[in-house]
Design a protein around this motif. Structure first.
Motif, mmCIF file in Angstrom:
data_model
loop_
_atom_site.group_PDB
_atom_site.id
_atom_site.type_symbol
_atom_site.label_atom_id
_atom_site.label_comp_id
_atom_site.label_asym_id
_atom_site.label_seq_id
_atom_site.Cartn_x
_atom_site.Cartn_y
_atom_site.Cartn_z
ATOM 1 N N HIS A 17 33.918 -72.111 3.163
ATOM 2 C CA HIS A 17 32.627 -71.854 2.515
ATOM 3 C C HIS A 17 32.433 -70.385 2.185
ATOM 4 O O HIS A 17 31.340 -69.980 1.793
ATOM 5 C CB HIS A 17 31.492 -72.348 3.425
ATOM 6 C CG HIS A 17 31.469 -73.834 3.587
ATOM 7 N ND1 HIS A 17 30.969 -74.691 2.633
ATOM 8 C CD2 HIS A 17 31.920 -74.622 4.604
ATOM 9 C CE1 HIS A 17 31.094 -75.932 3.045
ATOM 10 N NE2 HIS A 17 31.660 -75.929 4.242
ATOM 11 N N ASN A 18 33.469 -69.599 2.349
ATOM 12 C CA ASN A 18 33.400 -68.174 2.047
ATOM 13 C C ASN A 18 33.835 -67.954 0.605
ATOM 14 O O ASN A 18 34.979 -68.271 0.237
ATOM 15 C CB ASN A 18 34.313 -67.395 3.001
ATOM 16 C CG ASN A 18 34.135 -65.897 2.870
ATOM 17 O OD1 ASN A 18 33.755 -65.389 1.817
ATOM 18 N ND2 ASN A 18 34.422 -65.173 3.942
ATOM 19 N N PRO A 19 32.974 -67.437 -0.243
ATOM 20 C CA PRO A 19 33.344 -67.277 -1.658
ATOM 21 C C PRO A 19 34.493 -66.304 -1.887
ATOM 22 O O PRO A 19 35.042 -66.255 -2.992
ATOM 23 C CB PRO A 19 32.053 -66.767 -2.310
ATOM 24 C CG PRO A 19 31.241 -66.218 -1.196
ATOM 25 C CD PRO A 19 31.588 -67.024 0.015
ATOM 26 N N ALA A 20 34.882 -65.544 -0.867
ATOM 27 C CA ALA A 20 36.012 -64.629 -1.015
ATOM 28 C C ALA A 20 37.349 -65.356 -0.934
ATOM 29 O O ALA A 20 38.391 -64.747 -1.160
ATOM 30 C CB ALA A 20 35.951 -63.531 0.049
ATOM 31 N N ARG A 45 45.617 -75.032 2.190
ATOM 32 C CA ARG A 45 46.043 -73.636 2.084
ATOM 33 C C ARG A 45 44.875 -72.778 1.611
ATOM 34 O O ARG A 45 44.204 -73.110 0.637
ATOM 35 C CB ARG A 45 47.214 -73.511 1.109
ATOM 36 C CG ARG A 45 47.634 -72.067 0.839
ATOM 37 C CD ARG A 45 48.881 -72.036 -0.023
ATOM 38 N NE ARG A 45 50.037 -72.542 0.721
ATOM 39 C CZ ARG A 45 51.228 -72.790 0.163
ATOM 40 N NH1 ARG A 45 51.399 -72.561 -1.150
ATOM 41 N NH2 ARG A 45 52.227 -73.237 0.899
ATOM 42 N N PHE A 46 44.676 -71.666 2.337
ATOM 43 C CA PHE A 46 43.619 -70.718 1.980
ATOM 44 C C PHE A 46 44.248 -69.493 1.339
ATOM 45 O O PHE A 46 45.267 -68.975 1.825
ATOM 46 C CB PHE A 46 42.813 -70.315 3.217
ATOM 47 C CG PHE A 46 41.938 -71.408 3.753
ATOM 48 C CD1 PHE A 46 40.621 -71.506 3.349
ATOM 49 C CD2 PHE A 46 42.438 -72.347 4.643
ATOM 50 C CE1 PHE A 46 39.799 -72.516 3.821
ATOM 51 C CE2 PHE A 46 41.634 -73.364 5.126
ATOM 52 C CZ PHE A 46 40.313 -73.444 4.704
ATOM 53 N N THR A 47 43.603 -69.005 0.297
ATOM 54 C CA THR A 47 44.090 -67.812 -0.396
ATOM 55 C C THR A 47 42.904 -66.911 -0.714
ATOM 56 O O THR A 47 41.880 -67.402 -1.221
ATOM 57 C CB THR A 47 44.807 -68.176 -1.711
ATOM 58 O OG1 THR A 47 45.812 -69.153 -1.448
ATOM 59 C CG2 THR A 47 45.448 -66.929 -2.323
ATOM 60 N N ARG A 48 43.045 -65.655 -0.399
ATOM 61 C CA ARG A 48 41.964 -64.713 -0.704
ATOM 62 C C ARG A 48 41.918 -64.454 -2.212
ATOM 63 O O ARG A 48 42.943 -64.261 -2.851
ATOM 64 C CB ARG A 48 42.145 -63.405 0.053
ATOM 65 C CG ARG A 48 40.953 -62.468 -0.053
ATOM 66 C CD ARG A 48 41.095 -61.266 0.871
ATOM 67 N NE ARG A 48 39.931 -60.426 0.803
ATOM 68 C CZ ARG A 48 38.826 -60.567 1.495
ATOM 69 N NH1 ARG A 48 38.760 -61.560 2.358
ATOM 70 N NH2 ARG A 48 37.805 -59.751 1.359
ATOM 71 N N ARG A 49 40.725 -64.443 -2.764
ATOM 72 C CA ARG A 49 40.577 -64.184 -4.201
ATOM 73 C C ARG A 49 41.050 -62.766 -4.518
ATOM 74 O O ARG A 49 40.834 -61.834 -3.725
ATOM 75 C CB ARG A 49 39.105 -64.323 -4.625
ATOM 76 C CG ARG A 49 38.556 -65.741 -4.551
ATOM 77 C CD ARG A 49 37.135 -65.762 -5.073
ATOM 78 N NE ARG A 49 36.488 -67.058 -4.840
ATOM 79 C CZ ARG A 49 36.548 -68.071 -5.682
ATOM 80 N NH1 ARG A 49 37.223 -67.948 -6.808
ATOM 81 N NH2 ARG A 49 35.939 -69.207 -5.409
ATOM 82 N N PRO A 50 41.698 -62.558 -5.656
ATOM 83 C CA PRO A 50 42.148 -61.213 -6.023
ATOM 84 C C PRO A 50 40.968 -60.303 -6.319
ATOM 85 O O PRO A 50 39.889 -60.757 -6.659
ATOM 86 C CB PRO A 50 42.998 -61.475 -7.269
ATOM 87 C CG PRO A 50 42.497 -62.775 -7.821
ATOM 88 C CD PRO A 50 42.044 -63.573 -6.643
#
Length: 424
Positions: A404-407, A419-424
């Protein structure tokens, strides 16, 4: 600072002897401190620790004996007792100093306790436990002077074999040991009175810290408090074991307990809660249509900020997975566009099915056990997702927050993991 240079009433000067004794102690301590214990034999370390334990008790006996006769210090410094002088000259906190003076005065009433301290067989902590128990016995209308004397003798003897906490337990029932027939009923009545007082002392305060956290403190009756402690520990221990298994550094135990308490609250079945405020115990979330469409939107937890608090839209979406919420979507001029029904969270039978299917947290590389996981909607419920097994994934608290974290963005891989990936 020299101890006593004045001539006493008998025309002698004990100051020189006191100074000489203190100087000898100081010199011996300096010699020991100059030696590095790393190079000591194990037997030497054990011997030193045993002897220091006795010496500390004897040092405390001497200090408390002086404090018990320190009325002249109080008179000279204008304080109520010697604690005022200790605060000013020795920089001892007032509460600590007063506690020491109180203990000194208590020990002065009990010869066997004082003798045990002087012999080094009763520590200051045990002396405090014993004197507290004896003071209660002295105020007990059923107990006699003979009971008090015998209780002191028994407790000093127990002090040579028990820790301070164990001694405290014995101190509460020492009268039953002296005369069971006479004190059983008295103890039962005392326990009932104590439990009644505990009910009157029960209380809880909750407040907003205005930094994203809620603070609270409270007092519970011992029977309820122990259940509360065990419940929180039950939720904290799996997290601790997971970190140990991974050989990861452990956070402070207070944090683990706090996380355990949070998990306890999050797993309460809302349908089992009592009605509150004329409605079912639900959480109202108010959010504008514009904010709903933002990754970094803001919602109000409660009907308004006066009676609630602001949270992120991401947190509101996370709540929709586990809590019973009623979302209120407002238009630009504040009109209610949608008064949603309570969210259909995953039912117990569905959670059991997910546990059988998924075994652990579905985040890639995470093996948090299912007992510590939330049932998460991969297709958000707030966006029309369904509460079914195909759309459900078990996520641990950490990865559920990321979901639920928009990042971060997440996707389900062919093997079912997420799989989780941090937004660029």
């Amino acid at each position: 600072m020299s101890l006593g240079r004045e001539i006493d009433h008998w025309g002698t000067n004990p100051g020189d002897a006191i100074d000489a004794a203190l100087s000898a102690i100081e010199s011996s301590l300096q010699d020991l401190l100059a030696s590095d214990p790393v190079y000591w034999r194990t037997g030497q370390k054990k011997d030193l620790l045993e002897r220091l334990e006795r010496l500390q008790a004897q040092q405390a006996a001497l200090k408390l004996r002086v404090l018990a006769s320190a009325g002249d210090i109080a008179v000279e410094s204008g304080a109520k007792d010697a604690s005022g002088w200790m605060r000013t000259e020795l920089l001892v906190d007032t509460a600590v100093a007063r506690s020491q003076v109180k203990l000194a005065n208590s020990i002065a009433k009990y010869e066997r306790v004082a003798a045990g301290l002087a012999e080094g067989v009763v520590s200051p902590d045990k002396a405090r436990v014993i004197t507290t128990a004896l003071d209660k016995i002295g105020a007990d209308p059923v107990a006699s002077t003979e009971d008090l004397v015998l209780a002191e003798k028994l407790l000093v003897d127990y002090a040579t074999r028990l820790t301070a906490n164990e001694l405290r337990i014995v101190g509460k029932r020492i009268l039953r040991e002296i005369d069971p027939a006479r004190f059983d009923d008295a103890e039962a009545k005392a326990l009932l009175a104590e439990e009644e007082r505990a009910q009157q002392k029960t209380g809880l305060r909750v407040w907003a810290n205005h930094d994203g956290t809620i603070g609270f403190d409270g007092v519970l009756p011992v029977s309820v408090g122990m259940r509360f402690k065990r419940l929180v520990e039950a939720y904290a221990q799996p997290r601790k074991q997971q970190l140990l298994d991974k050989q990861a550094p452990l956070p402070p135990w207070e944090r683990l307990m706090g996380q355990g308490f949070a998990r306890l609250l999050e797993t309460i079945d809302p349908t089992a809660l009592p009605r509150h405020g004329g409605d079912a115990t639900t959480i109202n979330v108010v959010i504008s249509l514009e904010e709903l469409h933002k990754d970094l939107g803001i919602a109000t937890l409660g009907y308004d900020e006066t009676n609630g608090t602001t949270i992120s839209a991401a947190e509101a979406r996370k709540l929709a997975c586990n809590a019973t919420i009623i979302p209120w979507v407002l238009g630009g001029d504040g009109e209610v566009l949608d008064a949603g029904r309570a969210s259909r969270f995953f039912q117990p039978i569905q959670r059991k099915a997910l546990r059988l299917q998924q075994k652990c947290c579905q985040a890639e590389g995470c093996d948090m056990p299912p007992e510590w996981c939330d049932a998460h909607h991969l297709d958000p419920w707030s966006a029309g997702g369904k509460t079914d097994l195909e759309d459900g994934a078990l996520l641990c608290p950490h990865h559920h927050r990321l979901a639920h974290n928009p990042a971060y963005v997440h996707e389900r891989l062919p093997d079912g993991t997420v799989r989780f990936t941090r937004r660029p």
